[in-house]
Design an enzyme around this catalytic site. Structure first.
Site, PDB file in Angstrom:
ATOM      1  N   GLU A  65      29.363  24.209 -48.106  1.00 58.42           N
ATOM      2  CA  GLU A  65      28.971  24.477 -46.896  1.00 58.42           C
ATOM      3  C   GLU A  65      28.592  26.146 -46.884  1.00 58.42           C
ATOM      4  OE1 GLU A  65      27.764  23.174 -44.544  1.00 58.42           O
ATOM      5  OE2 GLU A  65      28.070  24.659 -42.789  1.00 58.42           O
ATOM      6  N   TRP A 103      25.895  18.194 -20.177  1.00 58.29           N
ATOM      7  CA  TRP A 103      25.668  17.955 -21.520  1.00 58.29           C
ATOM      8  C   TRP A 103      26.664  16.564 -21.595  1.00 58.29           C
ATOM      9  CZ3 TRP A 103      23.196  19.053 -25.802  1.00 58.29           C
ATOM     10  CH2 TRP A 103      23.537  18.530 -27.088  1.00 58.29           C
ATOM     11  N   ASN A 124      32.460  20.214 -15.230  1.00 65.61           N
ATOM     12  CA  ASN A 124      32.377  20.499 -16.706  1.00 65.61           C
ATOM     13  C   ASN A 124      33.584  20.308 -17.228  1.00 65.61           C
ATOM     14  OD1 ASN A 124      31.578  21.476 -19.239  1.00 65.61           O
ATOM     15  ND2 ASN A 124      32.115  23.619 -18.763  1.00 65.61           N
ATOM     16  N   GLY A 125      33.495  19.249 -18.413  1.00 66.28           N
ATOM     17  CA  GLY A 125      35.046  19.058 -19.116  1.00 66.28           C
ATOM     18  C   GLY A 125      35.132  17.658 -19.235  1.00 66.28           C
ATOM     19  N   ARG A 140      23.228  25.442 -21.880  1.00 63.10           N
ATOM     20  CA  ARG A 140      24.597  24.699 -21.831  1.00 63.10           C
ATOM     21  C   ARG A 140      24.493  23.430 -22.034  1.00 63.10           C
ATOM     22  NH1 ARG A 140      28.740  28.109 -20.883  1.00 63.10           N
ATOM     23  NH2 ARG A 140      30.021  26.430 -20.088  1.00 63.10           N
ATOM     24  N   LYS A 167      24.984  27.916 -45.930  1.00 67.68           N
ATOM     25  CA  LYS A 167      24.854  28.851 -44.718  1.00 67.68           C
ATOM     26  C   LYS A 167      24.128  30.305 -45.348  1.00 67.68           C
ATOM     27  CE  LYS A 167      26.288  26.822 -41.254  1.00 67.68           C
ATOM     28  NZ  LYS A 167      25.757  25.783 -41.771  1.00 67.68           N
ATOM     29  N   CYS A 204      28.780  21.804 -19.867  1.00 70.51           N
ATOM     30  CA  CYS A 204      27.738  21.827 -18.756  1.00 70.51           C
ATOM     31  C   CYS A 204      27.376  23.244 -18.102  1.00 70.51           C
ATOM     32  CB  CYS A 204      28.081  20.858 -17.785  1.00 70.51           C
ATOM     33  SG  CYS A 204      28.411  19.216 -18.616  1.00 70.51           S
ATOM     34  N   GLU A 228      20.583  29.258 -46.065  1.00 67.09           N
ATOM     35  CA  GLU A 228      19.581  28.981 -44.812  1.00 67.09           C
ATOM     36  C   GLU A 228      19.586  30.326 -43.716  1.00 67.09           C
ATOM     37  OE1 GLU A 228      20.818  25.770 -42.220  1.00 67.09           O
ATOM     38  OE2 GLU A 228      23.040  26.185 -42.512  1.00 67.09           O
ATOM     39  N   LYS A 274      16.174  22.856 -36.036  1.00 62.26           N
ATOM     40  CA  LYS A 274      17.510  22.188 -35.587  1.00 62.26           C
ATOM     41  C   LYS A 274      17.696  20.757 -36.002  1.00 62.26           C
ATOM     42  CE  LYS A 274      21.683  22.611 -34.268  1.00 62.26           C
ATOM     43  NZ  LYS A 274      22.762  23.316 -35.024  1.00 62.26           N
ATOM     44  N   HIS A 280      31.755  23.628 -67.680  1.00 61.30           N
ATOM     45  CA  HIS A 280      30.866  22.755 -68.072  1.00 61.30           C
ATOM     46  C   HIS A 280      29.373  23.280 -67.767  1.00 61.30           C
ATOM     47  CE1 HIS A 280      34.085  19.790 -68.556  1.00 61.30           C
ATOM     48  NE2 HIS A 280      34.736  20.198 -67.393  1.00 61.30           N
TER      49      HIS A 280
HETATM   50  C1  AGP Z   1      23.124  23.018 -41.194  1.00 60.10           C
HETATM   51  O1  AGP Z   1      23.344  24.297 -41.173  1.00 60.10           O
HETATM   52  C2  AGP Z   1      21.780  22.846 -41.204  1.00 60.10           C
HETATM   53  N1  AGP Z   1      21.055  22.868 -39.997  1.00 60.10           N
HETATM   54  C3  AGP Z   1      21.283  21.246 -41.404  1.00 60.10           C
HETATM   55  O2  AGP Z   1      21.803  20.929 -42.868  1.00 60.10           O
HETATM   56  C4  AGP Z   1      22.115  20.149 -40.573  1.00 60.10           C
HETATM   57  O3  AGP Z   1      23.261  19.882 -40.860  1.00 60.10           O
HETATM   58  C5  AGP Z   1      21.367  18.863 -41.215  1.00 60.10           C
HETATM   59  O4  AGP Z   1      19.962  18.801 -40.875  1.00 60.10           O
HETATM   60  C6  AGP Z   1      21.852  17.408 -40.324  1.00 60.10           C
HETATM   61  O5  AGP Z   1      21.282  17.599 -39.148  1.00 60.10           O
HETATM   62  P1  AGP Z   1      22.416  16.691 -38.078  1.00 60.10           P
HETATM   63  O6  AGP Z   1      23.612  16.799 -38.149  1.00 60.10           O
HETATM   64  O7  AGP Z   1      21.725  16.781 -36.697  1.00 60.10           O
HETATM   65  O8  AGP Z   1      21.876  14.997 -38.403  1.00 60.10           O
END
Ligand code: AGP
Length: 621
Positions: free
Chosen positions: A490, A78, A104-105, A27, A494, A2, A497, A616, A513
């Site tokens: 993962e 938050w 906050n916490g 925050r 990264k 927060c 994206e 996001k 394979h």
């Molecule tokens: C991850 O770096 C991406 N931003 C994306 O794959 C994300 O993890 C995915 O869209 C799922 O989002 P969520 O966790 O909010 O459901």
């Protein structure tokens, strides 16, 4: 996480506090609130769910003449305990309305304190952990050894609290004083000319002063317009503080001095994991958040499905190894977008774990609805209190990273893995596949990870240097085995994206394979090595894979446990991570891959926080 600010000085506190909240809204933005001391024994409090703009509209309607005082405090929330509603918004007040608190916490022992207060006739008005603090301070001020002494009353309460917290108190009887305290969460003093500030973040006061003081653990600070006094929770004044001059500009201040929120969020991962784990091991037992699933219901589970997207899906792949190992339950991990179209076999003995940082991802939300239609039990692992997915789930376990602003998930991903481990331990505990002492040991191993992550983060410069060196590569491959395989996926995500570079993660056993045909001279291949103390066969087979690709010209970049000398001859670049239990290693091996991708993206001149074409939260299917 927060945003908190306190002010005592010569300006109108309302202006200072609201502007500070605006600067700290990143925050937390579930609600906002202010408390202003008017100097005539009054304490005006206004708070509103939703964005700060909702509160500002409310203040405009009331009229700013009601808030003339030159001392006050504010909060952007938050939510962790209690949905993001008006009644749960901070500040919280005692029954008399003379004492207010913002927090906050997490106060871990709020439940017994709440019970103590209710037994003494106090009626609590919210679902938060925070509210217990203000009633306790009000009571300590009214009766007992600290009666009439505001600061001593606050200190006497702080000594009773467990958990992580920054708390700021105001009392109508003391209009020129704000009392604040911190344990394991941020609090910094801003030292002005005839005015003092306390805040979660220097962004709150940087326009008024660049002179600041960093507080230490378990410290109390009392500010007046021309002084700040620091003691420990017992009132001793021989304490360590760190005065410093802020050399960031405002924009950098909001990012903690980093160029991008994502870089700051990578650094916040130790706290994100620690906060996610905090409070979930009580009296020798794993406890989830809003569990709403009894131990018997957990015992009745005979199959687990994990549904998620993107990084959250990768965290689910890691969870599969841990949950199957600890509970002997079959675990399927399915992309949420595929889940309901494959007509999965579900019934009331199936537990569906829906993992989502935003809690609003359409694919995952529809998967949850499908699972509920099939009478399965749904447990959400989510970072956003009150989001749609946790609202529709039968049980919830919140990650507590605070808002993740960077589109590419980092701290939320690590926190999801931590939360998933807790789900696995809770299932093992309920089903008796792990004895209590085994569960406790696994939890202790988990609880030791934040410190290891923090240690790892201090050594990332060589990773950044290699990223700059390889930033023009046409592609990068990622290899892993066992829990290292989801980490490879993962790491590739990264890089895709953030740097828009072709990257692909493989189970190393799959190389022969087909994918080994991709290996050519100079192609970087990042390999996530399992611990040499784990299953020797995994380690030796992956060593063979490294030799095979090196023989074909690959540039081998190896992430390996510190002291793993066997891999050194085959690593063109070797990055060591601290030793950790095999199943928990993804909490460490992921970090260099995050840093690598972010640095490649910056080398390529891209916006790390807002990668092209991405959002996001994907709220459409
Ligand atoms: C991850 O770096 C991406 N931003 C994306 O794959 C994300 O993890 C995915 O869209 C799922 O989002 P969520 O966790 O909010 O459901």
């Amino acid at each position: 996480m927060c945003g908190i600010v306190g002010y005592v000085g010569h300006r109108r506190a309302l202006d200072v506090v609201v502007e500070a909240l605006r600067r700290m809204e990143y925050r937390g933005y579930d609600s906002a609130g202010i408390a202003i001391l008017d100097g005539q024994g009054g304490l005006a409090v206004e708070r509103k769910a939703g964005r700060l703009s909702n509160l500002e509209a409310e203040l405009d309607e009331i009229g700013e003449e009601h808030f003339t005082g030159t001392a006050g405090m504010g909060h952007t929330r938050w939510a962790t305990h209690g949905r993001p509603t008006d009644r749960n918004a901070h500040p919280h007040r005692d029954a008399s309305g003379k004492v207010a608190v913002v927090h906050n916490g997490i106060i871990e022992n709020f439940a017994p304190l709440r019970e103590e207060l209710e037994k003494s006739g106090v009626e609590l008005a919210s679902d938060t952990d925070t509210e217990v603090a203000v009633h306790l301070v009000a009571r300590a001020y009214e009766e007992g050894p600290t009666a009439g002494n505001f600061v001593d009353s606050a200190r006497s309460v702080l000594r009773r609290l467990e958990g992580a917290f920054t708390l700021v108190f105001a009392h109508a009887d003391h209009p020129g004083t704000i009392v604040a305290a911190r344990r394991s969460t941020p609090l910094v003093v801003g030292v002005g000319d005839g005015e003092m500030f306390i805040a979660s973040d220097v962004a709150a006061f940087i326009e008024f002063t660049r002179e600041a003081v960093e507080l230490g653990q378990d410290q109390v600070v009392v500010i007046t317009e021309d002084s700040y006094t620091v003691t420990d929770f017992d009132g001793n004044s021989e304490v360590d503080t760190r005065p410093f001059t802020i050399d960031w500009d405002l924009a950098a201040a909001e990012k903690g001095g980093h160029d991008y929120f994502m870089l700051k969020e990578i650094e916040e991962q130790p706290a994100a994991v620690a906060d996610t784990l905090r409070g979930h091991f009580v009296d020798g037992r794993i406890v989830l958040d809003e569990q709403r699933l009894s131990d018997q219901e957990l015992r009745d589970i005979d199959k687990v499905f994990v549904v998620a997207c993107g990084s959250s899906y990768h965290s689910g792949l890691v969870a599969k190894y841990a949950i199957e190992h600890w509970t002997r339950l079959p675990v399927e991990v399915e992309l949420a977008s595929e889940f309901r179209y494959r007509d999965p076999v579900l019934d009331r003995s199936t537990l569906v774990v829906a993992i989502s940082q935003s809690g609003e991802t359409a694919d995952t939300l529809e998967a949850v609805r499908h699972a509920k239609d099939q009478k399965a039990r749904v447990l959400a692992v989510c970072n956003t209190n009150g989001a749609q997915i946790p609202r529709e789930a039968d049980a919830v376990l919140y990650t507590r990273t605070g808002p993740e602003i960077g589109v590419a998930s980092t701290k939320a991903f690590l926190a999801q893995m931590a939360a998933n481990y807790l789900v696995g331990l809770a299932l093992a505990q309920a089903r008796g596949t792990k004895y209590p002492d085994e569960v406790a040991r696994e939890y202790q191993d988990l609880a030791a990870m934040p410190e290891k992550i923090a240690e790892l983060l201090t050594g990332m410069d060589p990773v950044r240097a290699l990223a700059r060196e390889l930033s023009d590569s046409p592609a990068v491959l990622f290899l892993g085995r066992h829990v290292g395989y989801p980490v490879a996926l993962e790491g590739a995500l990264k890089l895709k994206e953030l740097a828009y570079m072709h990257a692909e993660g493989f189970a190393a056993g799959e190389l022969k394979h087909g994918p080994i045909a991709l290996i050519e001279d100079g192609l970087p291949v990042i390999v996530v090595m399992p611990s040499p103390k784990g299953r020797a066969v995994l380690h030796s087979k992956l060593l063979s894979n490294i030799r095979e690709i090196q023989a074909r010209g690959a540039v081998t970049v190896v992430i390996a446990e510190e002291g793993d000398e066997t891999v050194r001859p085959f690593a063109d670049h070797l990055f060591e991570i601290p030793s950790a239990p095999s199943l928990l290693q993804p909490l460490l091996s992921t970090v260099p891959l995050q840093v690598f991708a972010a640095e490649v993206a910056q080398s390529r001149g891209y916006d790390v926080d807002k990668p092209r074409n991405l959002a996001k939260s994907v709220t459409v299917e």
